[in-house]
Write a protein that holds these residues in place. Sequence first.
Motif, mmCIF file in Angstrom:
data_model
loop_
_atom_site.group_PDB
_atom_site.id
_atom_site.type_symbol
_atom_site.label_atom_id
_atom_site.label_comp_id
_atom_site.label_asym_id
_atom_site.label_seq_id
_atom_site.Cartn_x
_atom_site.Cartn_y
_atom_site.Cartn_z
ATOM 1 N N LYS A 496 -1.538 -24.189 -10.160
ATOM 2 C CA LYS A 496 -2.399 -24.046 -8.986
ATOM 3 C C LYS A 496 -2.028 -25.056 -7.896
ATOM 4 O O LYS A 496 -1.965 -26.255 -8.127
ATOM 5 N N GLY A 521 0.715 -20.950 -20.327
ATOM 6 C CA GLY A 521 0.214 -21.919 -19.356
ATOM 7 C C GLY A 521 1.030 -23.196 -19.363
ATOM 8 O O GLY A 521 1.295 -23.797 -18.307
ATOM 9 N N GLU A 537 -3.706 -27.701 -13.771
ATOM 10 C CA GLU A 537 -4.541 -26.508 -13.634
ATOM 11 C C GLU A 537 -3.639 -25.298 -13.399
ATOM 12 O O GLU A 537 -2.767 -25.311 -12.528
ATOM 13 N N ASP A 539 -3.504 -21.059 -12.776
ATOM 14 C CA ASP A 539 -4.143 -19.771 -12.474
ATOM 15 C C ASP A 539 -3.412 -18.686 -13.244
ATOM 16 O O ASP A 539 -2.169 -18.683 -13.292
ATOM 17 N N TYR A 540 -4.183 -17.764 -13.852
ATOM 18 C CA TYR A 540 -3.539 -16.640 -14.527
ATOM 19 C C TYR A 540 -4.409 -15.402 -14.417
ATOM 20 O O TYR A 540 -5.625 -15.482 -14.254
ATOM 21 N N ASN A 562 -8.892 -14.302 -10.528
ATOM 22 C CA ASN A 562 -8.045 -14.978 -11.504
ATOM 23 C C ASN A 562 -8.893 -15.791 -12.480
ATOM 24 O O ASN A 562 -10.054 -16.093 -12.230
ATOM 25 N N TYR A 563 -8.261 -16.105 -13.609
ATOM 26 C CA TYR A 563 -8.817 -17.048 -14.575
ATOM 27 C C TYR A 563 -8.108 -18.379 -14.381
ATOM 28 O O TYR A 563 -7.055 -18.451 -13.754
ATOM 29 N N SER A 564 -8.669 -19.435 -14.942
ATOM 30 C CA SER A 564 -8.049 -20.762 -14.847
ATOM 31 C C SER A 564 -8.070 -21.457 -16.200
ATOM 32 O O SER A 564 -8.986 -21.225 -17.009
#
Length: 579
Positions: A496, A521, A537, A539-540, A562-564
């Motif tokens: 991120k 990640g 961090e 983002d995905y 998005n998820y984090s």
Amino acid sequence: MAFDGITVAAVVKELQETITDSRIARISQPETDELLLTLKTKEGQRRLYISASASLPLIYLTDTNKPGPMTAPNFCMLLRKHIGNGRILGITQPGLERIIRLEIEHRDELGDLCRKFLIIEIMGKHSNIIFCDEEYRIIDSIKHVPAGMSSVREVLPGRTWFIPDTMHKLDPLTVTEDQFFQALSEKPALLGKAIYTSFTGISPVIAEEICWQSGIDSGITATDLSSDARTHLYRQFQYYMEDVKSGTFSPAIYFDGNTPKEFSAVPLRHFSNLREQTFSSVSEVLSAYYAVRNTLIRIRQKGADLRHIVQTALERNRKKYDLQSRQLKDTENRDLYKVYGELIQAYGYQLPAGAKELTAENYYTGKEITIPLDPVKTPQENAQKYFARYNKQKRTFEALTELIRETSDEIRYLESVESALDIAMSEDDLTQIKEELTQSGYVRRRNQKKKSKSKNLPLHYLSSDGYHIYVGKNNLQNEELTFHFASGNDWWFHAKGVPGSHVILKSGGEEIPDRTFEEAGKLAAYYSRNRGAEKVEIDYMEKKHVKKVNGARPGFVIYHTNYSLVIDSDISNLKAIQD
């Protein structure tokens, strides 16, 4: 890591086991400071590579031949004359010095048996290869060191060879407990430094490992140690030295991702955060480690021109951004000028001729405000002056806002190219980055002939659960991975807010385990500007939520859903696949 005395001890043990009693079949000198000895052993032919390079002194067994010059240098011819077809009787190391002595038996011109010594000194910029007779009188050396170069020891034909004792270090293989702590107590330095500066052949990494194994902070001094801690430290030191004396070595390379960070002939447990790869011999370690390091150095050198282009453009754009930001700050009062004009129009009829200011209620805030006036102008002319200033600053604000956005995007783009240069591992990587910079106008295309599409592939990893993960090495690969390779239900990862690689996790339409999400990640964290941080961090999201803006630079995307996750950048447990 320095080529320390422990590594030399491991090399000596390996050479004793493999080339003792071998015959010297061929001697070549590929470079001015290198030798390559081809040896005939009972098991077959072996090659011993020796380098006295000031920047990279080495000695190890190799299967790789290296051609020499058409005309052999004088030192090479001398060795061929004296020890060609000679037999290696023994290989020794004095104490834990970074010195290897090859004792060689040969026949002289009269057919009588003679002995000579080929002495290899692995001592950084003072490294040398010295050829001596049985009395250690120097016959010649690959580097001559006259008195003008060294006041400690001349290395010239006719001089006697000896080991210079410039640092007055103790032999760690024979030191007693009292001598050990007396030496440390005399050093005002911190404990780790005191160890490697007091004892021959100990590198900073090994000193740190001894302290770590002892459970003692290397950042304290020896005088701060309790009696029990002192005894424990000495015992741990002795355990290490016993392994060296008994020849118990565990050659390994320690990797930070794919980059080799350290090598060692003994275990380095304080590198638990790095991936360890063990080898059967120290020669394999040295060959593999320096092959990769040399590749990285060569790639860095070849990429220097591209890096200079990127850094120059970055510096120029950052200066432009600062200037534009200062100019934008000057437009902060534009709305106030509009209010001034409106208030003058509303209350200016009350002003006497030649008034220098207008005090009136600001009907936007309900507070009283004082407006400076030009006494030679009418109220209407003063109002128009403020309206003109407002309109000019408004136009400036709108133009600068767009320019700042463009400059900011350019900085982000150039930082992403800089990040790609940091992870480039091959000439193909550099070629693709150069093509990207050419397309972006930073590099002029020298010929108009269209080049064939690059076959350079992204990085490929296999997760612990068997899922395939792909990592783009530059913006062109990021673009290809995200918008041409990935399917809609595959997962997309990116660090991120910082330059980094696009990471694609191939789902195959299956539900992905949490562990695989974490590993993807970690790859996104490792291949980003935040590599090495404990918390990054990420983002995905599913790839179908990633969009490209028309006209944007390659690899630049937008997303709104998005998820984090917050993860470290340790990828030591991930398996890289060579496609």
